[in-house]
Scaffold this motif. Structure first.
Motif, short mmCIF file in Angstrom:
data_model
loop_
_atom_site.label_atom_id
_atom_site.label_comp_id
_atom_site.label_asym_id
_atom_site.label_seq_id
_atom_site.Cartn_x
_atom_site.Cartn_y
_atom_site.Cartn_z
N ARG A 204 10.78 -1.96 8.25
CA ARG A 204 9.75 -1.21 8.98
C ARG A 204 10.11 -1.08 10.45
O ARG A 204 9.87 -0.03 11.07
N ARG B 90 2.79 -0.97 11.05
CA ARG B 90 2.17 -0.11 10.04
C ARG B 90 3.17 0.18 8.94
O ARG B 90 4.37 0.27 9.18
N ASN B 91 2.67 0.34 7.73
CA ASN B 91 3.50 0.65 6.57
C ASN B 91 3.08 2.05 6.08
O ASN B 91 2.20 2.18 5.24
N PRO B 92 3.69 3.10 6.66
CA PRO B 92 3.23 4.46 6.36
C PRO B 92 3.49 4.87 4.92
O PRO B 92 4.50 4.50 4.32
N THR B 93 2.57 5.65 4.39
CA THR B 93 2.73 6.20 3.04
C THR B 93 3.72 7.36 3.07
O THR B 93 4.09 7.84 4.14
N LEU B 94 4.10 7.81 1.91
CA LEU B 94 4.98 8.98 1.83
C LEU B 94 4.33 10.20 2.46
O LEU B 94 5.02 11.01 3.09
N ASP B 95 3.03 10.33 2.31
CA ASP B 95 2.33 11.46 2.93
C ASP B 95 2.44 11.41 4.45
O ASP B 95 2.68 12.43 5.10
#
Length: 72
Positions: free
Chosen positions: A8, A48-53
């Protein structure tokens, strides 16, 4: 406080690198990506662990392919 996972942190550093290469503040980038500035800050710091979106939003705002985040 838990440490930031390496993957990350590396992703966030790449996002920051691409953003600053364009001369954009986090606020301007967040506006272009339709995200909150504090969320962008969290992504860049690796907390933060962002989503694919979200990753897709970031790529579109920067005008790059998603794979640009994962290659050097």
């Amino acid at each position: 406080m838990p440490s930031v996972p390496t993957h990350r942190a590396a992703f966030g550093a790449r996002v920051r690198e691409l953003r600053t290469a364009r001369g954009w503040s986090q606020e301007e980038f967040a506006h272009r990506a339709d995200l909150d500035r504090t969320y962008v800050s969290g992504v860049e710091r690796g907390v933060r662990n962002p989503t694919l979106d979200v990753i897709n939003h970031l790529a579109k705002a920067l005008g790059v392919d998603v794979m640009e985040f994962f290659s050097r």
